[in-house]
Structures are given as structure tokens and as C-alpha cells.
Design an enzyme around this catalytic site. Structure first.
Site, PDB file in Angstrom:
ATOM      1  N   SER A 129      68.573  30.354 -92.921  1.00 29.68           N
ATOM      2  CA  SER A 129      69.796  31.121 -92.766  1.00 29.68           C
ATOM      3  C   SER A 129      70.713  30.739 -93.920  1.00 29.68           C
ATOM      4  CB  SER A 129      70.452  30.822 -91.425  1.00 29.68           C
ATOM      5  OG  SER A 129      70.774  29.458 -91.338  1.00 29.68           O
ATOM      6  N   LYS A 130      71.780  31.463 -94.089  1.00 28.26           N
ATOM      7  CA  LYS A 130      72.570  31.320 -95.312  1.00 28.26           C
ATOM      8  C   LYS A 130      73.346  30.013 -95.371  1.00 28.26           C
ATOM      9  CE  LYS A 130      73.873  33.033 -99.267  1.00 28.26           C
ATOM     10  NZ  LYS A 130      72.931  33.072-100.361  1.00 28.26           N
TER      11      LYS A 130
END
Lengths: 345, 345
Positions: A339-340
Site C-alpha cells: 500500500s502507499k
């Protein structure tokens, strides 16, 4: 007629992102210089892509500003809660989001130990900017693809501004020319197609560089792991010769990343020769005609001095990663397991 | 009835080598303390296996002696010939042979920049000992196999002596007990056979650890690259979660190295859970029943406190490497492309 991926679009946005970042940060060099007035050394705090940017910063400061600059181990702060005297130390934390708790906590720890603190982040108003004495906020804009591209190169630009502010014997005019050079590289034909073809069946890859280019090699290895699930081993030239050169073979090529000039270039050429002599393939990114001549395939690097070359050298690596990821049936914008904003605290 | 390899013999010699090294170096702690009297921090200079030992030293000093301790980039000295003020710095160079020119040259550079200098080497009378103010010569004896084993664990022991001399809050009596514990581990059944079987077909492997165990994870990854030509990626727990966890899959297991106690253990257990949830296999070395319970296969680690665990944790890793190398038809004593003293200068 596929839509371009967000990653491909963001690679193309780098010239504009770099111009905006240099516009924002160049006038603020004096703040960093004032903050570091009593500091004899720099301690970088980072993870992942930001850690690779920190490697670039450490070479810049040590080779050109005559300042010791090394990397911290965040778990000393977050797991061991160690107390030490960091007076005289400029702690520089790098985080794309500015929200990774481990990095925020480690910068706060450095401040509590007596360090001056500076943040380099794309997250204006993020928790990291609240902790730092001075925040250099890069102007990369929103980055949607999980593999960082423009947030990485703008971090490198921020580090170059910092190094010049701290007294590095480097020409700021050359730094201003980097966005144009990357624009020129992106406007030309994509030379990476042959390497993408050749790497489609590779089981693993070694990515190697020396000196300033080492940071770009580490970053390319990380991209290939993240977006292509490749067994990509980022190794310095010297570490590679110190043992793991045994790992290259017919199914495991080496990518050698090098500036077109500088003291690290002869060693990079010699490394390519040794890889080919060992029966493996060597793919060159940069390194001029000397490296291309001894490599199995080669793409040209940027026309930039060695200290700025990493900003341009990563661009063919980004293009190669994005194309190889799609070729392998992966969505480069959303690789599995990521995920970012990664929380590791 | 094959002859045992030199590597297997040398693994077995570690208890004696450690006893001899502790006998030689423990009385010399005062020399190191006197040398470092005016030093506020440590800068390690090393490559390859010695670099992994330096990582152990950096955690020991930072977590337990409250001293900043980080790793140098040798090319700053050997390629960029940078000048900087290293007064107040204790430069510690590690080299098994003491003859690697790059390391000798970098320690001389640190001395010329004003650092105090200490060498840790198995090469008595080597060039490195000539440059250093104080030389800690380990008593590993001759090491014939190319993959370092007893020269690595004796370096770790020397670093533990150094940390205690520099004020670490650690019990020297526990350090004295390490050779007995490794002897006990070696006398028992070899528990690594199931992991060797499972890894015979692996395309690559991630080796991960956190805190003190990170050094053992890096060293195991290097061994697997050197002696098994495996695509072995040594990654810290946090760096693995920051991106490359995408790389684990059905053909790419993770080996997780952990002490049986300490603040890094819960994260290591969580990492094994995530690896298994991602459809990959997790093999545990150490980490007690908690890590074993969530892992696909597990071998017990040493009964040692966290700060000493790396000396024992690497032993199953060495046994695993040696057996897997032979299984793959490689001579672990003489892997391709390597010689015992690597010159990178």
C-alpha cells in the site's frame, strides 16, 4: 490502445515536478545552512525508496561537502529506545508521505537526543513536518502508483539543494538544468525495449553501481522487486566482487548503472567485463561508450555530471520496470502486498 | 563416506575459536577504552561478511552503549579522496585477512582525517594491523573454505568485547558462555535437513531479521549467494514490509532469523504470519515457540540473550548453507568466481 498506467504518467511528470521542487526549495537553502551551523555531520533516517535517496545524499555530502553523512537504524529509536548524545548532528528524515510512524518517531527521538532536524517529504503538513525544525516539502504532486518515481527524483533534487546549502563545491546552475535533460531523455525513443525482452525470462537479476550511481542501482533493484516480483539484488560494485558475483549466470544477468564520467566508471566497466566473462549477460544503463562496448545491451544515460547523474539514470530504470511489469501480466500501479503508506512501527 | 568439507570442519571449530578469541581479547578491553576516551561515536569500515559483522557492532553499541555507530562508504576515501574532520570518531575496520587494500586504505584515510583507529582481523601482522592504533586479532586459526564461518563469529565476539569496553551495560559472563552454547548446538541433531530438502527447488529466498538478529540474516543471505548461487535477498523486517514483500511466493520462501526474546520478536512473528498469508513458506531460525508456531518449518536458535543471539543464530544457517551447497552439486569450499582475499581497490 490501453490507457497509460499511472506509473508511466508519473514518470513523464518528472521534469515538471523537478522544476516545481527546485523553485520551491532553492530559495530555502539559507534556512538549512542556518540550522546546520553548529553541525559537523548528517544522520539520515529513512526506509525503502527514501533510504535509497539517503544513500545519494550521503555520497553528495561526503564527497563534495566534506561532511560525514551516514544512515541511522530506526529500530535503535523505536525498539531499543536508546539514549545518546546527538548534539552536533543534523538528522535528515526522508519520507514520501511524511506519515510513516517509524520515521516520524525516529526523527523525534533524534531531536530529543539533541540533534537539529530537517524533513524532506512530499507530504506538506504531514506529521513529519511537525516534528522537524525545517521541512523541505517537495512539489511532486499526488503520486498514485505504488512504486515511487517522481517522489524519488524530487527527493534527490532536495538533497542536492541541501548539499549545496551545506557548502558542497557544486554548481547550482547544473542542478537547474536537470529537468530539461530528463525531458530530453523522455522525448527520445525508449531504448529499454531490448532489455525488457531479454529480461522477460530472467529468474533474478543483480543491479550494481558504484559511488553516486550506487543509489540509482539500489532504487532500480527495489523497483524490480516491487513491481516485477523479480529476485533483484542491489549490490555495490565492491560488495558484488566480495562474494556474490557467484550468483550471476545464464539466467541471472547484471544491470550495471553508471555515470558517463567520474572515478567510479573504470570499475564499472571492469565489472561488466567480469560478468560477461562469467557467462552471464551485462546490461548497461549509462556509463558512456566505454561501458556500452563491453556490455551485452546498453541504454544511454543522462548527459549530466556524475553528482547529478542518478536523477537521470533512474529514468530508464523506471521505464524498464513499468514495461517489464506489464509484460509479466502485473499491474505496476498496484503490485500485490503493498500500500502507499507503509507502517512499520 | 565422503570427507567432510573444510567448511563443515570450520563450522565445528567455532567453539574452540571463540574461546581462544575471548581469551586473547578480553584482557585488552582497557586498551580500546583508552583509545576511545575522547570519542563520541564509532564508524565501521568493512565489506562483505565483515560488513555484516559491523552491522552487529552498530546495534550493540547503539542499543547498549548509547553511542552513535554507523557504517562508512569506503569509496568516499578510495575513489573520491574526500577530506573531512573525523576527530572524536573511533574508526573500526573489520577484515578477515587484514589484507584487502580498500579497507586498509580507508582506515588510513580515517586516521589522516583525525579518527582513532582500531582493527578487528584474523590476520596477525597484516597490513591492517600496521595502520591501526590498536589491533584486535581474532584467534580463529586458518580458514580454508572460501565462505567465512569461524572468522565471522570470532569478529562478533571481538565486537562484543569492544562494546563492553566502551561502556555497554552487558554482562561479560554471558559472553564467556557463548562457546559452550554453540558446542551444545553442534552436538545435537542437525535440525536443518527439512529446510535443506524444501529449499532444493527454491528459485530465490528472502532472509529477514530485525534488531540484533538483522546482522545474522544479512550474513545468511550472503552465504546462500556465495555457496549456493541462490537469489538470496537479505532485508530488514521493516524494509521487507516497505515494498519487497511482493517478491515472496510459492517458489520464493522467507527465512526469518530471530532471537528467542527481545523487542524485535513480536514483529518477526507478525512477519512470518504475513509471509504465510501471502501464500509463501516461512522458515524460522530461532524465535522460540512463538515464531515456530506460525512458520512452515523451524529450527531452534541458541539459548542466549538477544544481544548474543547472532553468534548462535548463524550456526544453523551455516549448516544449512553447507548441506544445500553439496545437495546442489557445488563444492562449498570453492564456489565459482571467488577467492579468499578479495581486492576491490
Amino acid at each position: 490502445m490501453n490507457e497509460p498506467t499511472a506509473m508511466r504518467s508519473e514518470i513523464g511528470q518528472q521534469p515538471a515536478a523537478l522544476r516545481a521542487t527546485l523553485d520551491a526549495l532553492t530559495p530555502r537553502g539559507g534556512e538549512a545552512a542556518a540550522l546546520a551551523r553548529d553541525c559537523r555531520q548528517v544522520l539520515f533516517i529513512a526506509r525503502g525508496t527514501s533510504d535509497n535517496a539517503a544513500v545519494y545524499g550521503s555520497y553528495l555530502l561526503q564527497a563534495h561537502a566534506g561532511m560525514l553523512a551516514t544512515l541511522a537504524s530506526p529500530s535503535i529509536a523505536t525498539e531499543y529506545h536508546s539514549r545518546m548524545d546527538l548534539s552536533g548532528v543534523l538528522a535528515v528524515a526522508l519520507s514520501q508521505s511524511g506519515a510513516t510512524e517509524e520515521i516520524v518517531e525516529t526523527l523525534a527521538w533524534a531531536r530529543d537526543c539533541g540533534a537539529r532536524t530537517l524533513a524532506i517529504t512530499n507530504g506538506g503538513g504531514s506529521p513529519l513536518t511537525q516534528v522537524a525544525d525545517v521541512a523541505f516539502v517537495t512539489a511532486a504532486g499526488a503520486e498514485l502508483a505504488v512504486p515511487a518515481t517522481k517522489t524519488f527524483t524530487t527527493q534527490l533534487a532536495a538533497l542536492a539543494v541541501l548539499a549545496i546549502a551545506l557548502g558542497a563545491d557544486l554548481d547550482p546552475g547544473l542542478l537547474r538544468g536537470v529537468p530539461d535533460e530528463i525531458e530530453r531523455m523522455l522525448a527520445g525513443p525508449d531504448d529499454t525495449a531490448a532489455i525488457v525482452d531479454a529480461m522477460t525470462g530472467a529468474a533474478g537479476v543483480v543491479v550494481s553501481g558504484r559511488g553516486h550511481a550506487y543509489a540509482a542501482a539500489l532504487e532500480l533493484a527495489l523497483k524490480l522487486k516491487e513491481a516485477c516480483y523479480l529476485h533483484a539484488m542491489g549490490l555495490s560494485w565492491a560488495d558484488l566482487l566480495h562474494g556474490p558475483i557467484a550468483v550471476v549466470d545464464a539466467a541471472t544477468p547484471a544491470i550495471i548503472v553508471a555515470a558517463d564520467s567520474g572515478p567510479a566508471l573504470p570499475g564499472s566497466i571492469e565489472l561488466a567485463r567480469r560478468v560477461v566473462a562469467a557467462g552471464a549477460r551485462a546490461y548497461a544503463i549509462g556509463g558512456g561508450p566505454g561501458l556500452a562496448a563491453v556490455s551485452s545491451l546498453a541504454v544511454p544515460g543522462p548527459q549530466l555530471p556524475e553528482w547529478l547523474a542518478p536523477l537521470g539514470l533512474i529514468v530508464p530504470g523506471q521505464l524498464l520496470t513499468e514495461a517489464l511489469s506489464r509484460r509479466l501480466g502485473i499491474d505496476p500501479d498496484s503490485p500485490r502486498g503493498l500500500s502507499k503508506v507503509t507502517q512499520t512501527a
